[in-house]
Each structure stands twice: as structure tokens, then as C-alpha cells.
Design an enzyme around this catalytic site. Structure first.
Site, PDB file in Angstrom:
ATOM      1  N   LYS A  23       1.023  -1.090  -0.194  1.00  0.00           N
ATOM      2  CA  LYS A  23       0.012  -0.099  -0.030  1.00  0.00           C
ATOM      3  C   LYS A  23       0.767   1.170   0.037  1.00  0.00           C
ATOM      4  CE  LYS A  23      -1.670   1.920   3.855  1.00  0.00           C
ATOM      5  NZ  LYS A  23      -1.120   3.192   3.895  1.00  0.00           N
ATOM      6  N   ASN A  24       1.868   1.520   0.923  1.00  0.00           N
ATOM      7  CA  ASN A  24       2.687   2.524   1.024  1.00  0.00           C
ATOM      8  C   ASN A  24       3.775   2.616  -0.350  1.00  0.00           C
ATOM      9  OD1 ASN A  24       1.577   2.964   3.504  1.00  0.00           O
ATOM     10  ND2 ASN A  24       3.316   2.708   4.778  1.00  0.00           N
ATOM     11  N   ARG A  96      -4.528  10.991   4.231  1.00  0.00           N
ATOM     12  CA  ARG A  96      -3.295  12.005   4.316  1.00  0.00           C
ATOM     13  C   ARG A  96      -2.387  11.905   3.400  1.00  0.00           C
ATOM     14  NH1 ARG A  96      -1.363  15.146   7.949  1.00  0.00           N
ATOM     15  NH2 ARG A  96       0.590  14.346   7.130  1.00  0.00           N
ATOM     16  N   CYS A 120      -5.277  13.278  12.226  1.00  0.00           N
ATOM     17  CA  CYS A 120      -4.962  11.796  12.247  1.00  0.00           C
ATOM     18  C   CYS A 120      -4.824  11.254  13.497  1.00  0.00           C
ATOM     19  CB  CYS A 120      -3.831  11.542  11.428  1.00  0.00           C
ATOM     20  SG  CYS A 120      -3.234   9.697  11.448  1.00  0.00           S
ATOM     21  N   ARG A 125       1.009  14.804  12.474  1.00  0.00           N
ATOM     22  CA  ARG A 125       1.417  14.782  11.440  1.00  0.00           C
ATOM     23  C   ARG A 125       1.492  15.939  10.300  1.00  0.00           C
ATOM     24  NH1 ARG A 125      -0.887   8.630   9.466  1.00  0.00           N
ATOM     25  NH2 ARG A 125       1.353   8.881   8.200  1.00  0.00           N
ATOM     26  N   PRO A 126       2.359  16.830  10.836  1.00  0.00           N
ATOM     27  CA  PRO A 126       2.417  18.194  10.061  1.00  0.00           C
ATOM     28  C   PRO A 126       3.015  17.651   8.718  1.00  0.00           C
ATOM     29  CG  PRO A 126       4.245  18.000  11.625  1.00  0.00           C
ATOM     30  CD  PRO A 126       3.087  16.968  11.829  1.00  0.00           C
ATOM     31  N   ILE A 127       2.982  18.887   7.657  1.00  0.00           N
ATOM     32  CA  ILE A 127       3.571  18.834   6.457  1.00  0.00           C
ATOM     33  C   ILE A 127       4.455  19.749   6.055  1.00  0.00           C
ATOM     34  CG2 ILE A 127       1.743  17.438   5.161  1.00  0.00           C
ATOM     35  CD1 ILE A 127       0.623  20.124   4.039  1.00  0.00           C
ATOM     36  N   ASP A 128       5.194  20.386   7.063  1.00  0.00           N
ATOM     37  CA  ASP A 128       5.996  21.264   7.235  1.00  0.00           C
ATOM     38  C   ASP A 128       7.332  21.091   6.344  1.00  0.00           C
ATOM     39  OD1 ASP A 128       6.457  19.818   9.240  1.00  0.00           O
ATOM     40  OD2 ASP A 128       8.133  21.121   9.900  1.00  0.00           O
ATOM     41  N   LEU A 129       7.715  19.830   6.211  1.00  0.00           N
ATOM     42  CA  LEU A 129       8.883  19.552   5.501  1.00  0.00           C
ATOM     43  C   LEU A 129       8.790  19.389   4.178  1.00  0.00           C
ATOM     44  CD1 LEU A 129      10.002  16.461   8.132  1.00  0.00           C
ATOM     45  CD2 LEU A 129      10.988  18.949   7.902  1.00  0.00           C
ATOM     46  N   ASP A 308       4.963   1.105  11.561  1.00  0.00           N
ATOM     47  CA  ASP A 308       3.609   0.330  11.069  1.00  0.00           C
ATOM     48  C   ASP A 308       3.702  -1.072  11.586  1.00  0.00           C
ATOM     49  OD1 ASP A 308       2.789   2.717   9.949  1.00  0.00           O
ATOM     50  OD2 ASP A 308       3.260   2.052   8.050  1.00  0.00           O
ATOM     51  N   VAL A 330       8.296   7.518  16.558  1.00  0.00           N
ATOM     52  CA  VAL A 330       8.107   8.276  15.341  1.00  0.00           C
ATOM     53  C   VAL A 330       6.701   8.940  15.392  1.00  0.00           C
ATOM     54  CG1 VAL A 330       7.454   7.960  12.674  1.00  0.00           C
ATOM     55  CG2 VAL A 330       9.146   6.417  14.033  1.00  0.00           C
ATOM     56  N   ARG A 400      -8.219  -0.283   4.665  1.00  0.00           N
ATOM     57  CA  ARG A 400      -7.296   0.715   4.066  1.00  0.00           C
ATOM     58  C   ARG A 400      -5.940   0.069   3.622  1.00  0.00           C
ATOM     59  NH1 ARG A 400      -5.536   4.905   7.518  1.00  0.00           N
ATOM     60  NH2 ARG A 400      -4.381   5.272   5.686  1.00  0.00           N
TER      61      ARG A 400
HETATM   62  C1  UD1 Z   1       4.655   7.082   6.098  1.00  0.00           C
HETATM   63  C2  UD1 Z   1       3.523   5.816   5.772  1.00  0.00           C
HETATM   64  C3  UD1 Z   1       3.066   5.514   7.357  1.00  0.00           C
HETATM   65  C4  UD1 Z   1       4.099   5.226   8.233  1.00  0.00           C
HETATM   66  C5  UD1 Z   1       5.048   6.644   8.252  1.00  0.00           C
HETATM   67  C6  UD1 Z   1       6.436   6.349   8.953  1.00  0.00           C
HETATM   68  C7  UD1 Z   1       2.711   6.019   3.422  1.00  0.00           C
HETATM   69  C8  UD1 Z   1       1.561   6.244   2.686  1.00  0.00           C
HETATM   70  N1  UD1 Z   1       2.631   6.226   4.909  1.00  0.00           N
HETATM   71  O1  UD1 Z   1       3.599   8.261   6.260  1.00  0.00           O
HETATM   72  O2  UD1 Z   1       2.137   4.326   6.984  1.00  0.00           O
HETATM   73  O3  UD1 Z   1       3.708   5.282   9.665  1.00  0.00           O
HETATM   74  O4  UD1 Z   1       5.578   6.827   6.820  1.00  0.00           O
HETATM   75  O5  UD1 Z   1       7.038   5.260   8.783  1.00  0.00           O
HETATM   76  O6  UD1 Z   1       3.942   5.859   3.173  1.00  0.00           O
HETATM   77  N2  UD1 Z   1       6.699  14.823   9.888  1.00  0.00           N
HETATM   78  C9  UD1 Z   1       6.799  16.367  10.354  1.00  0.00           C
HETATM   79  N3  UD1 Z   1       6.796  17.190   9.107  1.00  0.00           N
HETATM   80  C10 UD1 Z   1       6.533  16.953   7.959  1.00  0.00           C
HETATM   81  C11 UD1 Z   1       6.312  15.373   7.839  1.00  0.00           C
HETATM   82  C12 UD1 Z   1       6.326  14.603   8.492  1.00  0.00           C
HETATM   83  O7  UD1 Z   1       7.071  16.834  11.518  1.00  0.00           O
HETATM   84  O8  UD1 Z   1       6.466  17.503   7.052  1.00  0.00           O
HETATM   85  C13 UD1 Z   1       6.722  13.767  11.422  1.00  0.00           C
HETATM   86  C14 UD1 Z   1       5.218  13.325  11.482  1.00  0.00           C
HETATM   87  O9  UD1 Z   1       4.484  14.106  12.285  1.00  0.00           O
HETATM   88  C15 UD1 Z   1       5.902  11.879  11.913  1.00  0.00           C
HETATM   89  C16 UD1 Z   1       7.274  11.739  11.316  1.00  0.00           C
HETATM   90  O10 UD1 Z   1       7.505  13.119  10.743  1.00  0.00           O
HETATM   91  O11 UD1 Z   1       5.948  12.125  13.655  1.00  0.00           O
HETATM   92  C17 UD1 Z   1       6.951  10.436  10.404  1.00  0.00           C
HETATM   93  O12 UD1 Z   1       6.085  10.966   9.105  1.00  0.00           O
HETATM   94  P1  UD1 Z   1       6.291  10.549   7.704  1.00  0.00           P
HETATM   95  O13 UD1 Z   1       7.805   9.613   7.526  1.00  0.00           O
HETATM   96  O14 UD1 Z   1       6.178  11.945   6.846  1.00  0.00           O
HETATM   97  O15 UD1 Z   1       5.063   9.691   7.454  1.00  0.00           O
HETATM   98  P2  UD1 Z   1       4.149   9.538   6.316  1.00  0.00           P
HETATM   99  O16 UD1 Z   1       4.841  10.010   5.004  1.00  0.00           O
HETATM  100  O17 UD1 Z   1       3.023  10.417   6.717  1.00  0.00           O
END
Ligand code: UD1
Length: 422
Positions: A23-24, A96, A120, A125-129, A308, A330, A400
């Protein structure tokens, strides 16, 4: 609403199980199909999951033709011609992971509008990065009215990620394929799904070096073409069945499971005393629960122990006699399944990111609710060892990420069924 009902306590899983495509992996691969302006893209070994249907809708919403042949587990995407630059709220809000369309749309169109993904249960789970990286590549980003609007012609940049985010690495990698010049992503995520995406993009004509390491170097090209790709096997589904075999004193061959991708999990299973062997057709897991020892596990980005697999592994810890410790680094709120497992008699104490699990106590079947995707699998697994009847509700989470989970477990000997009548 559907439920899974498990009659547990005596189960010993035996036989072999087939694993789906990941899936991922398939979600970002589908986002990548937005990029090519010539040719059709074909994905094979696609898992039949609700998240895949959602991503198909997101891509179709851009006026791209997406044809999912479920019988052959194949998706054909034709993104030639004009495409739209707005991903609609209706589907983005459901998942997401749909934020990974932002980079490809922006790179191709020079403009993109994507709804902010919603909250979530497992953390903020921010998207700042994602956004900081795109800004470094020259994007002008605005957030208003629940939407992210990004515009600008992208150029290469050197980006250091504060945390190796999987989604941000994918988004930036895809954006960089069509940016002018060289992009270097440092502290990049190294998950097998990143490597799978890099392979697909390379087949499309992208120039990517270093996938699977901390430094990705992407040299932008003028355009990409459609390509064909087989989705990598789902290491988390494979891992879930490994855990299921271990906690039921089982003997299960997980077909086509990839040792390399499951190394951190396999190491912990071996430390517990589970016998794991690599065979020509996959990985065999054999165990005698009475002989297993408690362990300490800490989740971290790949190649660390995957978050996961955390929930499922706590189900195994609950089965193994003695005190085990799970540290979740995480996500900040990913122990909700333990509250449900308490209802089945689990003895556990949680302090911030650490859960102490007193395993080997008698668990009793109970009605429980899935709180998120992996939690739902963990609750089903716990139902296998709890005496009596366990009913797991809220299966939208399970659907899912797991295809025919109950059918696969039943084939291995579990007394389990799915019903919409409870
Ligand atoms: C992906 C996986 C999810 C898995 C996760 C961690 C998919 C579709 N989903 O989610 O199943 O649990 O990796 O292995 O592949 N973070 C920030 N800022 C950002 C992005 C992330 O602070 O812009 C933080 C998140 O809050 C979290 C950590 O980074 O604490 C990991 O998130 P991330 O690796 O981005 O996970 P996803 O890509 O959302």
C-alpha cells in the site's frame, strides 16, 4: 457495519500465505503517474485496498484516465494531454497520503492547489517538511481556506530534512525530477517504498541517484514518459503474518516476503527465540510460544523497527510471558490499541512514548474497536490468543491496508469470520 469475529485461544497458524503489493508503495507510485506527458503508465501487483481507490479518485480528479483492472491487479494511467492542477477536497481529506500529489502537479504544471490533509488519530502529522522543501526549490506557497496553493518554476536545491519523512522525501523527489538543475536531499527517508518509487521514476526517464541512502541526488530532466512497474511486496503485511505465526506457536511460510525489507523485525523475532528462515519461496516463521522471551523494541525510521509494525508487535509481546517494553518514537499518539487490548485483560502501563507490557497473562475475548489501520490488525491478532470470542469493529481502518485479512488467517487455520450482522 462489518465486524470480524474471532474464536481464539487454541489457534496454531500453519500453511502459507500470499502477500500483496505494498500500500505504501502504490500510493506514491500513483502520484508519480501524474508526471509523464507522453505514453501510458502501468502498475502491476496492485493491492485491492480502499486507499488505492481513494488515490485513483484523486488522480482522476486531475482529468487523468485511471483504469483499475482488479482481476489482474493492474492499473493503467494515461496522463497525456492537458491535466488539471487542483486536487479536490472530497478525496484528499479522506487520506493524508494524498498530499504526495502536490510535488508532481506543481512540477508538471507550475501551479498546484491541494487541500490540506486532515488530522490523524496517531499524531498531529504536519507537512512542514514537504512545504519547506518545495519552497527551497523556488515554489511560492500559500495556505488559505484549507488549501495549499503552490506556484513557480522549480529549480534544483540542496535540502536538509530535519526528520527523514517518508512522504516529504517522495514529494520532493518527484518534484525534483522535472526541476531545472540538481536537487540534493539530505537526511532523506530510506524506506523500501522510496527505492521502489525511484525505480519507477527512473524507468520514466528521471535521473535519481542514492535511493535507499541518506542522500538523494536528482538531476532534473525536461520531460518524463509513461513506464511499467511491478509494485514491491508489502513488508508490513508480511510482518503482520510473521507476528501472527510467532504468537500462535505457528509454522507459516510468508510467500515472496523480502528478508532485507523486514530485517529489523526479523532481528527482534530472533531475539525473542522465534525461528525464522529464508527459503526459496519466502520467509518461514516457526515458533513455540512457551519458549519465547520478552524484548525491548524502539521504533525509528528505516532501517530501524517500523512504527507500522509497532501495534502488531505489542500483540506478540502480550502473548509472550514476561515484561516487554515498546518505545514509539515516530508518532506521539500511537498506543491507542493498548487501551482496547486492556479490555481483553492486557496488563500494560504507558508513560509518554514507552509502554510496558506484562505478557503471558490469560486474555479474554471482548468486543473492541479499531482505532487506526495497524491497530485493527493488532486487535485481530490479539483475538487469536484470547480465550473465547473477540469482535473487532470499525473495519474501515483495516480495509485501508489489508486485503482479505480474515480470509488469509482462516486459510492458516484461524477460527475467524467477517459479518455485517453483529
Ligand atoms: C508514511 C507511511 C506510514 C508510516 C510513516 C512512518 C505512507 C503512505 N505512509 O507516512 O504508514 O507510518 O511513513 O514510517 O507511506 N513529519 C513532520 N513534518 C512533515 C512530515 C512528517 O514533522 O512535514 C513527522 C510526522 O509528524 C511523524 C514523522 O515525521 O512524526 C514521520 O512521518 P512521515 O515519515 O512523513 O510519515 P508519512 O509519510 O506521513
Amino acid at each position: 457495519m462489518d465486524h470480524i469475529i474471532i474464536e481464539g485461544g487454541q489457534t496454531r497458524l500453519q500453511g502459507d500465505v500470499i502477500i500483496e503489493g505494498a500500500k505504501n508503495a502504490v500510493l506514491p507510485l500513483l502520484a508519480a503517474t501524474i508526471l509523464p506527458t507522453t505514453g501510458v503508465s502501468t502498475l502491476t501487483n496492485v493491492p485491492i485496498l480502499s486507499d488505492v481507490f481513494t488515490m485513483n479518485h484523486v488522480v482522476r480528479g486531475l482529468d487523468i484516465a485511471v483504469d483499475f483492472d482488479q482481476a489482474n491487479k493492474t492499473i493503467l494511467v494515461d496522463a497525456q494531454g492537458q491535466i488539471l492542477d487542483q486536487a479536490p477536497y472530497e478525496y484528499v481529506s479522506q487520506m493524508r497520503a494524498s498530499i504526495v500529489v502536490l510535488g508532481p502537479i506543481l512540477a508538471r504544471k507550475g501551479h498546484a492547489k491541494v487541500s490540506m490533509p486532515g488530522g490523524c488519530t496517531i499524531g498531529s502529522r504536519p507537512i512542514d517538511l514537504h512545504l519547506k522543501g518545495l519552497e527551497a526549490m523556488g515554489a511560492n506557497i500559500r495556505q488559505e481556506g484549507g488549501d495549499i496553493t503552490a506556484s513557480g518554476k522549480l529549480h534544483g536545491a540542496r535540502i536538509y530534512m530535519d526528520f527523514p519523512s517518508v512522504g516529504a522525501t517522495q514529494n520532493l523527489m518527484m518534484a525534483a525530477t522535472l526541476a531545472q538543475g540538481i536537487t540534493v536531499i539530505e537526511n532523506a527517508a530510506r524506506e523500501p517504498e522510496i527505492v521502489d518509487l525511484a525505480i519507477f521514476l527512473t524507468k520514466m526517464g528521471a535521473n535519481i541517484k542514492g535511493a535507499g541512502t541518506e542522500v538523494l541526488t536528482i538531476t532534473g530532466v525536461d520531460k518524463l514518459h509513461g513506464a511499467t512497474h511491478q509494485v514491491v511486496q508489502d513488508r508490513i503485511e508480511a510482518g503482520t503474518f510473521m507476528v501472527a505465526a510467532a504468537m500462535t506457536s505457528g509454522d507459516v511460510l510468508i510467500r515472496d516476503a523480502i528478508w532485507e525489507h523486514n530485517r529489523p523485525l526479523l532481528a527482534k523475532l530472533m531475539e525473542m527465540g522465534v525461528e525464522v528462515t529464508e527459503e526459496a519461496q519466502g520467509i518461514r516463521v516457526r515458533s513455540d510460544l512457551s519458549k519465547l522471551k520478552p524484548v525491548t523494541v524502539k521504533t525509528s525510521p528505516h532501517p530501524g523497527f517500523p512504527t507500522d509494525m509497532q501495534a502488531q508487535f505489542t500483540a506478540l509481546m502480550a502473548a509472550v510471558k514476561g515484561e516487554s517494553t515498546m518505545i514509539e518514537t515516530v508518532f506521539e499518539n500511537r498506543f491507542q490499541h493498548l487501551d482496547e487490548m486492556r479490555r481483553m485483560g492486557l496488563k500494560t502501563e504507558i508513560l509518554r512514548d514507552t509502554a510496558l507490557i506484562r505478557g503471558g497473562q490469560d486474555l479474554q475475548g471482548a468486543p473492541v474497536m479499531s482505532t487506526d489501520l495497524r491497530a485493527s490488525a493488532a486487535l485481530v491478532l490479539t483475538g487469536l490468543i484470547a480465550k473465547g470470542s473477540t469482535t473487532v469493529g470499525q473495519l474501515t481502518h483495516l480495509d485501508r491496508g489489508y486485503y482479505q485479512f480474515h480470509t488469509k488467517l482462516a486459510k492458516l487455520g484461524a477460527n475467524i469470520r467477517r459479518s455485517s450482522e453483529v
